[in-house]
Design a protein around this motif. Structure first.
Motif, PDB file in Angstrom:
ATOM      1  N   LYS A 110       0.798  -1.231   0.000  1.00 43.89           N
ATOM      2  CA  LYS A 110       0.000   0.000   0.000  1.00 43.89           C
ATOM      3  C   LYS A 110       0.830   1.280   0.000  1.00 43.89           C
ATOM      4  CE  LYS A 110      -3.223  -2.525   2.941  1.00 43.89           C
ATOM      5  NZ  LYS A 110      -3.706  -2.655   4.326  1.00 43.89           N
ATOM      6  N   GLU A 112       2.873   4.361  -1.518  1.00 42.47           N
ATOM      7  CA  GLU A 112       3.061   5.187  -2.709  1.00 42.47           C
ATOM      8  C   GLU A 112       4.069   6.275  -2.394  1.00 42.47           C
ATOM      9  OE1 GLU A 112      -0.362   6.617  -5.065  1.00 42.47           O
ATOM     10  OE2 GLU A 112       0.470   8.643  -4.802  1.00 42.47           O
ATOM     11  N   ARG A 160       1.048  12.321 -10.419  1.00 40.74           N
ATOM     12  CA  ARG A 160       0.062  12.710  -9.408  1.00 40.74           C
ATOM     13  C   ARG A 160       0.029  14.233  -9.341  1.00 40.74           C
ATOM     14  NH1 ARG A 160      -1.383  10.442  -3.477  1.00 40.74           N
ATOM     15  NH2 ARG A 160      -2.612  12.216  -2.769  1.00 40.74           N
ATOM     16  N   ARG A 179       4.979   9.744  -9.615  1.00 41.52           N
ATOM     17  CA  ARG A 179       4.351   8.786  -8.717  1.00 41.52           C
ATOM     18  C   ARG A 179       5.002   7.403  -8.867  1.00 41.52           C
ATOM     19  NH1 ARG A 179      -1.462   8.348  -7.289  1.00 41.52           N
ATOM     20  NH2 ARG A 179      -1.941   9.747  -9.008  1.00 41.52           N
ATOM     21  N   GLN A 181       4.363   3.519  -7.369  1.00 37.83           N
ATOM     22  CA  GLN A 181       3.498   2.630  -6.591  1.00 37.83           C
ATOM     23  C   GLN A 181       4.098   1.242  -6.395  1.00 37.83           C
ATOM     24  OE1 GLN A 181      -0.450   3.128  -8.581  1.00 37.83           O
ATOM     25  NE2 GLN A 181      -1.041   4.113  -6.666  1.00 37.83           N
ATOM     26  N   SER A 414      -4.380   5.911  -6.498  1.00 39.39           N
ATOM     27  CA  SER A 414      -4.159   5.586  -5.083  1.00 39.39           C
ATOM     28  C   SER A 414      -5.316   4.769  -4.519  1.00 39.39           C
ATOM     29  CB  SER A 414      -3.988   6.871  -4.270  1.00 39.39           C
ATOM     30  OG  SER A 414      -2.833   7.568  -4.677  1.00 39.39           O
ATOM     31  N   GLN A 417      -4.939   1.219  -5.662  1.00 40.95           N
ATOM     32  CA  GLN A 417      -3.868   0.555  -4.919  1.00 40.95           C
ATOM     33  C   GLN A 417      -4.358   0.108  -3.548  1.00 40.95           C
ATOM     34  OE1 GLN A 417      -0.600   2.977  -3.431  1.00 40.95           O
ATOM     35  NE2 GLN A 417       0.863   1.374  -3.937  1.00 40.95           N
ATOM     36  N   ARG A 421      -4.479  -4.124  -3.626  1.00 42.81           N
ATOM     37  CA  ARG A 421      -3.213  -4.732  -3.246  1.00 42.81           C
ATOM     38  C   ARG A 421      -3.457  -5.829  -2.217  1.00 42.81           C
ATOM     39  NH1 ARG A 421      -0.534  -3.608  -7.554  1.00 42.81           N
ATOM     40  NH2 ARG A 421       0.245  -1.492  -7.744  1.00 42.81           N
TER      41      ARG A 421
END
Length: 692
Positions: A110, A112, A160, A179, A181, A414, A417, A421
């Protein structure tokens, strides 16, 4: 405006001391730093440090420290990741983690990471969109224009874009981030060493914690290149040295009205302190009942204890009559200057009174808002997932500008994610948290409240929580994916009890949110903007804006302080850590440190105190020297710093960091992470210092 008055205002807007201020990079006070410290940062220096800085979207700071995407932050900033990667058979929080090759690095489900690459002033566009509007119409227009600007900027999932509010609405800037991830864990020490001293030592100094972690950002299944990084200093910081903190302070209220400060003191802080105190008690009881419950609870408990101590410190600061006297004097002076100018007087007419009335409305609304919308009644991860799925199904089909802000195009990567995830969910803890929240709902609103009756029916909080948590399938990422991809039709057809429950309570949650946004938030934003523009007109823009979890830079010195006549030294050492070891938690050094005793000279610095102006969100910030090289890692402040939400006190306010020398020494000689040290040193040798 009278030039003499403006000149006096500009003078008063300058910080009382050079070390005060959480400065945006486009307005860093180069001349003031040069005058105070004899060092003049160039634009090249500022750009290099800015691009080497990283924001962790969950609420912390970090930095690139090698060209191969190696990222440094605090252990406490990524405990969630370590917990997600752990299991009853492999407790990484307890034993720590070290990947010896890139192939062994484990992806944090999780996390970022964001790198700020561009800042654009969009104040004129926001002002045009809201011109002549008040109340709910102002708030709606502002949010829609923010969403539109962010959507235009967000060209791919690797970008982002956030419109950020500065000077309490006096300015608006668009921040564009790179960004990442795919973020993978490289190194983490034992929980007991990262949090050495536990709650008794938290927000105290001397400190002996090793709150350190390293991650790496990946792109296309390979380590991402990071040509802009902060190299390691060959020599660590010493007493009196100039040091900078580049990070993301979460929020300050140094320029709000006296009415807002009174609301913090009398309404918000007492409520939150009571809630966290009760939560701490519940978590302690839960954790004590079995080793497995302790394993899944300790990180959350530590976070609650940290938040509770921080809130108490803030409340203590606001209870100080001297602080309020100063704030009232500052507001009275601003009002006097505004009244002396006909244009400003007209532009701010009624602003202070309207702000106070909105805060009175929030006092009445807060229990209902906190219970229904803010999540206090519906604790736990499974409910949060259900509400996101329910709201995403409702919001995503709408035009971008008409959505709730959490579901705009800029936020979707986001959101996905978070929802998709794979990460374990501790169901027993989730059930306990939901039961606790439902119990607070009944206590707060009353057993006869219609909403409480609708939620609980004939069930007890414990019984309802048990049925929801044990009956839901949302712990399976595939089940969540079906609902997210299936949209509104899939959500409305779902028989999952947690989804049905989220749908059941969402209408009233949205209703109280609308009331809050229309009668409280809208008034505070509009009048905050009016007063901010007046302040800028009177005092100019030479001051710094309140913190907003956006990138800021601050200058300071390595320096101790006097505590009731007793000097507190700026540095602690490895020898001091061993002397503090008692063999019992929370002052129990892990076996790795006990076995390594003697490998690192006792005089090696471990932690360091500085005068840098920081607050929550700065955790994980790099501490750099005048060459732009890393000399430490911010992880805390002292007790005096807890009042920095409202004011900076140079005599006693101190930031606390892991010292760069101690950080490297422990990596190499305690944890055997020589390959990480070699990567840091190679990066340091390869880097040219940014131009001064």
């Amino acid at each position: 405006m009278d030039r003499a008055l403006l000149a006096l205002g500009l003078l008063m807007a300058l910080p009382a001391v050079a070390d005060e201020g959480m400065w945006t990079y486009d307005a860093f006070p180069v001349e003031a730093v040069s005058k105070a410290h004899g060092f003049t940062p160039t634009q090249a220096w500022l750009d290099k440090v800015r691009l080497g800085s990283v924001r962790l979207a969950g609420g912390c700071s970090a930095s690139f420290v090698s060209p191969e995407g190696l990222v440094m932050t605090n252990h406490h900033c990524i405990r969630g990741c370590i917990e997600d990667l752990s299991s009853p058979k492999e407790d990484l929080l307890a034993k720590g983690f070290l990947a010896r090759t890139p192939a062994q690095e484990r992806r944090c489900p999780k996390v970022e990471a964001n790198q700020l690459v561009k800042m654009t002033d969009v104040t004129a566009r926001m002002n045009t969109a809201t011109k002549g509007l008040t109340g709910a119409a102002f708030n709606t227009a502002l949010k829609r224009e923010m969403s539109a600007v962010e959507s235009e900027c967000t060209t791919s999932t690797d970008v982002r874009c956030d419109v950020v509010t500065l000077f309490n609405g006096g300015k608006y800037h668009l921040y564009e981030y790179r960004r990442f991830q795919d973020v993978r864990l490289v190194f983490a020490p034992e929980f007991s060493m990262a949090a050495f001293g536990g709650d008794p030592d938290n927000f105290n100094f001397p400190r002996f914690g090793y709150d350190v972690a390293f991650m790496r950002v990946w792109k296309d299944d390979a380590p991402a290149k990071s040509p802009d990084y902060l190299p390691w200093a060959k020599q660590g910081a010493k007493e009196g040295d100039l040091v900078f903190v580049s990070g993301h302070p979460g929020g300050t209220d140094r320029k709000v009205t006296v009415a807002e400060l009174e609301s913090h003191r009398d309404v918000y802080l007492p409520y939150m302190t009571m809630m966290l105190s009760e939560t701490r008690g519940m978590l302690r009881s839960f954790a004590a009942s079995s080793p497995e419950r302790y394993r899944v609870t300790r990180a959350r408990l530590r976070a609650v204890e940290n938040g509770l101590k921080a809130l108490r410190g803030r409340h203590q600061a606001l209870a100080d009559p001297a602080l309020f006297t100063r704030k009232r004097q500052e507001e009275a002076e601003l009002r006097q200057r505004v009244d002396a100018n006909a244009d400003l007087r007209a532009a701010t007419a009624g602003a202070w009174d309207e702000t106070a009335k909105a805060l009175d409305e929030y006092r009445r609304l807060m229990p209902e808002y906190r219970m229904k919308e803010a999540g206090d009644a519906f604790s736990g991860e499974l409910y949060a997932l259900a509400r996101h799925l329910v709201r995403a199904a409702e919001e995503l089909p709408k035009p971008n500008a008409a959505r709730l802000r959490e579901y705009t195009d800029a936020q979707v990567p986001s959101l996905r994610q978070q929802l998709l995830r794979p990460a374990p969910i501790a169901k027993e803890l989730d059930e306990a948290l939901l039961a606790f929240g439902l119990g607070r709902l009944r206590e707060t609103l009353g057993a006869d409240d219609p909403f409480v009756r609708e939620v609980l029916g004939t069930e007890s909080p414990e019984g309802l929580a048990r049925a929801l948590v044990r009956g839901t399938k949302l712990g399976d990422v595939k089940a969540r994916q079906v609902l997210l991809e299936g949209g509104k039709a899939a959500v409305e057809a779902s028989k999952d009890p947690m989804v049905l429950f989220a749908r059941k309570v969402d209408a009233q949650a949205r209703a109280v949110r609308n009331r809050y946004e229309d009668t409280v938030e809208a008034v505070l934003k509009r009048n905050g903007e009016r007063l901010a523009k007046a302040r800028l007109a009177v005092y100019g823009t030479s001051g710094y804006p309140d913190a907003t979890f956006t990138l800021r830079l601050n200058a300071g010195q390595v320096k101790g302080w006097d505590e009731n006549g007793r000097p507190v030294a700026a540095l602690t050492t490895f020898g001091g850590a061993y002397a503090r070891h008692t063999g019992k938690d929370p002052f129990k050094l892990p076996d790795s440190w006990l076995k390594a005793r003697g490998k690192v000279p006792d005089a090696t610095p471990l932690d360091v105190a500085t005068t840098n102006d920081i607050i929550g969100g700065n955790s994980g910030s790099p501490l750099v020297d005048r060459d732009g090289r890393v000399v430490g890692l911010i992880f805390d402040g002292n007790l005096h710093s807890l009042g920095s939400r409202y004011a900076y006190v140079p005599e006693t306010h101190r930031a606390v960091a892991v010292h760069g020398d101690g950080l490297i020494a422990a990596l190499e000689h305690v944890y055997g992470a020589g390959h990480v040290v070699r990567e840091l040193r190679a990066a340091s040798e390869a880097a040219a210092s940014p131009a001064k």
